[in-house]
Write an enzyme that holds these catalytic residues in place. Sequence first.
Site, PDB file in Angstrom:
ATOM      1  N   ARG A  90      44.438   7.219  39.275  1.00  0.00           N
ATOM      2  CA  ARG A  90      45.219   6.005  38.947  1.00  0.00           C
ATOM      3  C   ARG A  90      46.075   6.265  37.701  1.00  0.00           C
ATOM      4  NH1 ARG A  90      41.702   6.054  42.422  1.00  0.00           N
ATOM      5  NH2 ARG A  90      40.243   4.346  42.853  1.00  0.00           N
ATOM      6  N   TYR A 129      45.504  15.728  37.704  1.00  0.00           N
ATOM      7  CA  TYR A 129      44.957  14.827  38.719  1.00  0.00           C
ATOM      8  C   TYR A 129      43.588  15.337  39.186  1.00  0.00           C
ATOM      9  CZ  TYR A 129      43.999  12.611  43.153  1.00  0.00           C
ATOM     10  OH  TYR A 129      43.368  11.943  44.178  1.00  0.00           O
ATOM     11  N   HIS A 137      35.426  -0.638  44.904  1.00  0.00           N
ATOM     12  CA  HIS A 137      34.696   0.540  45.359  1.00  0.00           C
ATOM     13  C   HIS A 137      33.203   0.257  45.455  1.00  0.00           C
ATOM     14  CE1 HIS A 137      38.089   3.275  44.620  1.00  0.00           C
ATOM     15  NE2 HIS A 137      38.221   2.745  43.417  1.00  0.00           N
ATOM     16  N   GLY A 141      38.850   9.919  50.614  1.00  0.00           N
ATOM     17  CA  GLY A 141      37.739  10.730  51.081  1.00  0.00           C
ATOM     18  C   GLY A 141      37.749  10.848  52.596  1.00  0.00           C
ATOM     19  N   GLU A 143      29.846   7.905  53.305  1.00  0.00           N
ATOM     20  CA  GLU A 143      30.628   8.612  52.293  1.00  0.00           C
ATOM     21  C   GLU A 143      30.016   8.409  50.902  1.00  0.00           C
ATOM     22  OE1 GLU A 143      35.142   8.547  50.388  1.00  0.00           O
ATOM     23  OE2 GLU A 143      34.763   7.514  52.284  1.00  0.00           O
ATOM     24  N   THR A 184      33.464  12.719  43.885  1.00  0.00           N
ATOM     25  CA  THR A 184      34.326  11.739  44.535  1.00  0.00           C
ATOM     26  C   THR A 184      35.789  12.141  44.501  1.00  0.00           C
ATOM     27  OG1 THR A 184      34.417  10.462  42.476  1.00  0.00           O
ATOM     28  CG2 THR A 184      32.746   9.843  44.089  1.00  0.00           C
ATOM     29  N   GLU A 219      43.340   6.395  56.161  1.00  0.00           N
ATOM     30  CA  GLU A 219      43.257   7.173  54.925  1.00  0.00           C
ATOM     31  C   GLU A 219      44.588   7.133  54.169  1.00  0.00           C
ATOM     32  OE1 GLU A 219      40.438   7.784  54.065  1.00  0.00           O
ATOM     33  OE2 GLU A 219      39.246   8.051  55.881  1.00  0.00           O
TER      34      GLU A 219
END
Length: 436
Positions: free
Chosen positions: A392, A372, A321, A408, A284, A348, A418
Amino acid sequence: MSTTERLRLEYVTDPAAAMSRLAAAGLFGEYVMYERPGEWVFAADPLGSVELDVHELRMVWEGQTTTSAWEGSPASVIDRALATLPLDERQAYGWIGFEFCAWALDATAHLHPRTALAHLMIPRIEVALGEFGVRISGATPAETCDIHDLIAASQESELPQPHPADIHLDPTGYRDRVTEAIGEIRSGRYQKVILSRKVDLPFVVDVPATYRLGRANNTPARSFLLRLGGLEAAGFSPELVASVDEDRVVTTEPLAGTRAFGRGHDLDMAARADLITDPKEIVEHAISVQTSFSEIAAVAAPGTSAVSDFMAVRERGSVQHLASTVRGRLAADRSSWDALEMLFPSVTASGIPKREGVDSVFRLDGAPRGLYAGAVVTISPTGAMEATLVLRAVYQNAEGAWLRAGAGIVGQSVPEREFEETCEKLGSVAPYVVKA
């Protein structure tokens, strides 16, 4: 007193508290507060603005409004609009919504005719905090005194008390939507998509207080607090969509691959070890970096694009991350807005390939994303720009308040995992929401 006052005030030990107090005071009208490394800026009381929706461009300057239809790309329309205003070396601040990307990615058929795409404003007053102390521009002497008093009082105030939100309810059917996306990926329609879910809050939020409490418990790359055009928001951005500095170096910071963080040293280190060895997360991240590199190369001078810090681990509040940095020097015939248009939306927060990923977002996410996965933007008179990714965050308008988070999705995804990832990301904001 001059229009610009620069003071070294030793009592500013908590810039987030100062920014929150200035926003909550209600003395300066609409505002955008933006934190970048080493500097916090509160920009308020707009002299003018540029607003763009699907069919209309609205420009306001000193109380006079003009409206017109527009054509072309949203980025070029805003660039030209700002160039016509008498900015007098002032910066512009504001936001662009996720739907801003629809023209570049041939997705306009998904948009409602009144969908807001962008809202930028040019402030009369700026208050900047940093190692230089306090710098106030554009304020009257009386306003300057008020600003000093508010900042001083903020440093003595206690943190607000939260009203945590339940993030595990899911009326949006997130797991089912993930399952549908996995099927589309395995059938070859695209490689990756970021699907999100909205969490409605059953109360009115004190957004400035939420910002202060959330900032005390987060480690963002950038942060923001705004009230502009009927929208309030506060957020702790994990990455830049794009920046263009004074030397025309364009940068993007793709973050992809996530594990929880902040659960204690041993658990955090175990999660980190799992993250950097998980084939799904590595794939990813790698395809996100590959896409970002191609986008930078498309607007950069030949031979200047490069990747650094490949697959570093960065902590961002309640999550960690995989992260990389991609840079290039902007080509001579390209502008900052060209770079933003190429890099937006962040790979992303959309999908790969972007065109197909964004189409999937519009189909499977349901309601418009709005701010968003959009960006909070600052633009200097010289063309330097920062566009920080809006994740966030807490959002509020006349219809209510909400949170939103995504994950993702790739062919190896598991719907339950997820969903858990969205909960981990919501953990950066949900525990710190303050009820009005």
